[in-house]
Design a protein around this motif. Structure first.
Motif, PDB file in Angstrom:
ATOM      1  N   LEU A   9       0.825  -1.205   0.000  1.00 11.85           N
ATOM      2  CA  LEU A   9       0.000   0.000   0.000  1.00 11.85           C
ATOM      3  C   LEU A   9       0.863   1.261   0.000  1.00 11.85           C
ATOM      4  O   LEU A   9       0.547   2.240  -0.674  1.00 11.85           O
ATOM      5  CB  LEU A   9      -0.936   0.020   1.206  1.00 11.85           C
ATOM      6  N   LYS A  10       1.954   1.230   0.739  1.00 11.53           N
ATOM      7  CA  LYS A  10       2.865   2.373   0.755  1.00 11.53           C
ATOM      8  C   LYS A  10       3.455   2.619  -0.630  1.00 11.53           C
ATOM      9  O   LYS A  10       3.542   3.768  -1.081  1.00 11.53           O
ATOM     10  CB  LYS A  10       3.985   2.149   1.766  1.00 11.53           C
ATOM     11  N   LEU A  12       2.125   1.696  -3.514  1.00 10.94           N
ATOM     12  CA  LEU A  12       1.025   2.160  -4.362  1.00 10.94           C
ATOM     13  C   LEU A  12       0.736   3.641  -4.117  1.00 10.94           C
ATOM     14  O   LEU A  12       0.585   4.418  -5.065  1.00 10.94           O
ATOM     15  CB  LEU A  12      -0.232   1.321  -4.097  1.00 10.94           C
ATOM     16  N   ALA A  13       0.683   4.024  -2.864  1.00 10.27           N
ATOM     17  CA  ALA A  13       0.421   5.430  -2.528  1.00 10.27           C
ATOM     18  C   ALA A  13       1.526   6.318  -3.086  1.00 10.27           C
ATOM     19  O   ALA A  13       1.244   7.371  -3.674  1.00 10.27           O
ATOM     20  CB  ALA A  13       0.320   5.594  -1.016  1.00 10.27           C
ATOM     21  N   ARG A  14       2.761   5.908  -2.935  1.00 10.10           N
ATOM     22  CA  ARG A  14       3.885   6.684  -3.442  1.00 10.10           C
ATOM     23  C   ARG A  14       3.782   6.836  -4.965  1.00 10.10           C
ATOM     24  O   ARG A  14       3.971   7.928  -5.499  1.00 10.10           O
ATOM     25  CB  ARG A  14       5.198   6.007  -3.054  1.00 10.10           C
ATOM     26  N   GLU A  15       3.470   5.742  -5.653  1.00 10.63           N
ATOM     27  CA  GLU A  15       3.355   5.776  -7.115  1.00 10.63           C
ATOM     28  C   GLU A  15       2.216   6.689  -7.572  1.00 10.63           C
ATOM     29  O   GLU A  15       2.296   7.302  -8.630  1.00 10.63           O
ATOM     30  CB  GLU A  15       3.150   4.376  -7.674  1.00 10.63           C
ATOM     31  N   ARG A  16       1.172   6.775  -6.778  1.00  8.48           N
ATOM     32  CA  ARG A  16       0.026   7.627  -7.131  1.00  8.48           C
ATOM     33  C   ARG A  16       0.156   9.047  -6.594  1.00  8.48           C
ATOM     34  O   ARG A  16      -0.715   9.883  -6.820  1.00  8.48           O
ATOM     35  CB  ARG A  16      -1.268   7.008  -6.617  1.00  8.48           C
ATOM     36  N   GLY A  17       1.215   9.285  -5.848  1.00 10.10           N
ATOM     37  CA  GLY A  17       1.432  10.614  -5.303  1.00 10.10           C
ATOM     38  C   GLY A  17       0.446  10.992  -4.223  1.00 10.10           C
ATOM     39  O   GLY A  17       0.017  12.144  -4.131  1.00 10.10           O
ATOM     40  N   THR A  18       0.103  10.037  -3.401  1.00 13.19           N
ATOM     41  CA  THR A  18      -0.866  10.282  -2.335  1.00 13.19           C
ATOM     42  C   THR A  18      -0.427   9.549  -1.077  1.00 13.19           C
ATOM     43  O   THR A  18       0.654   8.962  -1.041  1.00 13.19           O
ATOM     44  CB  THR A  18      -2.288   9.857  -2.784  1.00 13.19           C
ATOM     45  N   SER A  19      -1.237   9.576  -0.051  1.00 20.87           N
ATOM     46  CA  SER A  19      -0.902   8.893   1.198  1.00 20.87           C
ATOM     47  C   SER A  19      -1.692   7.588   1.316  1.00 20.87           C
ATOM     48  O   SER A  19      -2.698   7.391   0.634  1.00 20.87           O
ATOM     49  CB  SER A  19      -1.243   9.789   2.388  1.00 20.87           C
ATOM     50  N   VAL A  20      -1.207   6.726   2.200  1.00 26.43           N
ATOM     51  CA  VAL A  20      -1.927   5.479   2.469  1.00 26.43           C
ATOM     52  C   VAL A  20      -3.309   5.801   3.038  1.00 26.43           C
ATOM     53  O   VAL A  20      -4.309   5.163   2.672  1.00 26.43           O
ATOM     54  CB  VAL A  20      -1.120   4.572   3.421  1.00 26.43           C
ATOM     55  N   ASN A  21      -3.378   6.805   3.912  1.00 26.30           N
ATOM     56  CA  ASN A  21      -4.676   7.189   4.473  1.00 26.30           C
ATOM     57  C   ASN A  21      -5.645   7.601   3.370  1.00 26.30           C
ATOM     58  O   ASN A  21      -6.836   7.264   3.414  1.00 26.30           O
ATOM     59  CB  ASN A  21      -4.520   8.324   5.478  1.00 26.30           C
ATOM     60  N   ARG A  22      -5.155   8.342   2.390  1.00 28.57           N
ATOM     61  CA  ARG A  22      -6.012   8.770   1.278  1.00 28.57           C
ATOM     62  C   ARG A  22      -6.475   7.562   0.461  1.00 28.57           C
ATOM     63  O   ARG A  22      -7.626   7.495   0.039  1.00 28.57           O
ATOM     64  CB  ARG A  22      -5.258   9.772   0.394  1.00 28.57           C
ATOM     65  N   LEU A  23      -5.570   6.600   0.230  1.00 29.90           N
ATOM     66  CA  LEU A  23      -5.966   5.374  -0.483  1.00 29.90           C
ATOM     67  C   LEU A  23      -7.067   4.636   0.267  1.00 29.90           C
ATOM     68  O   LEU A  23      -8.047   4.184  -0.336  1.00 29.90           O
ATOM     69  CB  LEU A  23      -4.760   4.438  -0.658  1.00 29.90           C
ATOM     70  N   VAL A  24      -6.897   4.511   1.569  1.00 30.16           N
ATOM     71  CA  VAL A  24      -7.899   3.816   2.387  1.00 30.16           C
ATOM     72  C   VAL A  24      -9.224   4.573   2.335  1.00 30.16           C
ATOM     73  O   VAL A  24     -10.294   3.966   2.218  1.00 30.16           O
ATOM     74  CB  VAL A  24      -7.399   3.634   3.835  1.00 30.16           C
ATOM     75  N   ASP A  25      -9.159   5.899   2.386  1.00 31.71           N
ATOM     76  CA  ASP A  25     -10.369   6.715   2.292  1.00 31.71           C
ATOM     77  C   ASP A  25     -11.067   6.485   0.949  1.00 31.71           C
ATOM     78  O   ASP A  25     -12.293   6.322   0.899  1.00 31.71           O
ATOM     79  CB  ASP A  25     -10.027   8.190   2.469  1.00 31.71           C
ATOM     80  N   GLU A  26     -10.293   6.442  -0.135  1.00 32.77           N
ATOM     81  CA  GLU A  26     -10.878   6.204  -1.462  1.00 32.77           C
ATOM     82  C   GLU A  26     -11.498   4.819  -1.556  1.00 32.77           C
ATOM     83  O   GLU A  26     -12.589   4.656  -2.121  1.00 32.77           O
ATOM     84  CB  GLU A  26      -9.809   6.373  -2.538  1.00 32.77           C
ATOM     85  N   MET A  27     -10.811   3.820  -0.983  1.00 33.67           N
ATOM     86  CA  MET A  27     -11.362   2.458  -1.000  1.00 33.67           C
ATOM     87  C   MET A  27     -12.657   2.388  -0.204  1.00 33.67           C
ATOM     88  O   MET A  27     -13.620   1.739  -0.625  1.00 33.67           O
ATOM     89  CB  MET A  27     -10.348   1.457  -0.444  1.00 33.67           C
ATOM     90  N   ALA A  28     -12.691   3.067   0.947  1.00 30.39           N
ATOM     91  CA  ALA A  28     -13.907   3.072   1.769  1.00 30.39           C
ATOM     92  C   ALA A  28     -15.051   3.733   1.015  1.00 30.39           C
ATOM     93  O   ALA A  28     -16.192   3.242   1.046  1.00 30.39           O
ATOM     94  CB  ALA A  28     -13.651   3.797   3.090  1.00 30.39           C
ATOM     95  N   THR A  29     -14.756   4.830   0.323  1.00 28.39           N
ATOM     96  CA  THR A  29     -15.783   5.517  -0.462  1.00 28.39           C
ATOM     97  C   THR A  29     -16.354   4.591  -1.531  1.00 28.39           C
ATOM     98  O   THR A  29     -17.577   4.518  -1.719  1.00 28.39           O
ATOM     99  CB  THR A  29     -15.192   6.783  -1.112  1.00 28.39           C
ATOM    100  N   LEU A  30     -15.476   3.865  -2.225  1.00 25.60           N
ATOM    101  CA  LEU A  30     -15.937   2.930  -3.256  1.00 25.60           C
ATOM    102  C   LEU A  30     -16.772   1.798  -2.666  1.00 25.60           C
ATOM    103  O   LEU A  30     -17.805   1.417  -3.227  1.00 25.60           O
ATOM    104  CB  LEU A  30     -14.744   2.355  -4.023  1.00 25.60           C
ATOM    105  N   MET A  31     -16.344   1.279  -1.531  1.00 28.38           N
ATOM    106  CA  MET A  31     -17.089   0.183  -0.899  1.00 28.38           C
ATOM    107  C   MET A  31     -18.468   0.641  -0.451  1.00 28.38           C
ATOM    108  O   MET A  31     -19.455  -0.086  -0.599  1.00 28.38           O
ATOM    109  CB  MET A  31     -16.298  -0.391   0.277  1.00 28.38           C
ATOM    110  N   ILE A  32     -18.550   1.845   0.097  1.00 25.98           N
ATOM    111  CA  ILE A  32     -19.847   2.383   0.534  1.00 25.98           C
ATOM    112  C   ILE A  32     -20.757   2.606  -0.673  1.00 25.98           C
ATOM    113  O   ILE A  32     -21.941   2.254  -0.636  1.00 25.98           O
ATOM    114  CB  ILE A  32     -19.642   3.681   1.335  1.00 25.98           C
ATOM    115  N   ALA A  33     -20.209   3.155  -1.761  1.00 23.79           N
ATOM    116  CA  ALA A  33     -21.006   3.381  -2.968  1.00 23.79           C
ATOM    117  C   ALA A  33     -21.507   2.053  -3.531  1.00 23.79           C
ATOM    118  O   ALA A  33     -22.663   1.942  -3.963  1.00 23.79           O
ATOM    119  CB  ALA A  33     -20.187   4.131  -4.008  1.00 23.79           C
ATOM    120  N   GLU A  34     -20.642   1.038  -3.525  1.00 26.18           N
ATOM    121  CA  GLU A  34     -21.035  -0.292  -4.009  1.00 26.18           C
ATOM    122  C   GLU A  34     -22.154  -0.869  -3.140  1.00 26.18           C
ATOM    123  O   GLU A  34     -23.132  -1.424  -3.651  1.00 26.18           O
ATOM    124  CB  GLU A  34     -19.821  -1.215  -3.985  1.00 26.18           C
TER     125      GLU A  34
END
Length: 69
Positions: A9-10, A12-34
């Motif tokens: 995850l670290k 992946l976050a580095r490659e996307r230019g974001t933080s692990v917390n932001r990745l987790v937040d995005e994943m949570a948003t997708l799971m809630i929408a699903e």
């Protein structure tokens, strides 16, 4: 969380230019929408249960057909 997963995850976050917390937040948003979409689908399916014929007739009407099912 296993160390290997955390490290991946670290990376992946580095490659996307974001933080692990932001990745987790995005994943949570997708799971809630699903979950919300699945819930809406189940509610609609329940409302339409035993109304298949009515639905087919509405489709025929929308298509300008007059053939009964």
């Amino acid at each position: 969380m296993p160390d290997e997963k955390s490290e991946r995850l670290k990376v992946l976050a580095r490659e996307r230019g974001t933080s692990v917390n932001r990745l987790v937040d995005e994943m949570a948003t997708l799971m809630i929408a699903e979950h919300d979409a699945e819930t809406r689908f189940r509610v609609r399916a329940q409302r339409g249960q035993d109304r298949e014929q009515e639905g087919l007739e509405l489709l025929d009407k929308a298509l300008g057909k007059s053939t009964p099912h």
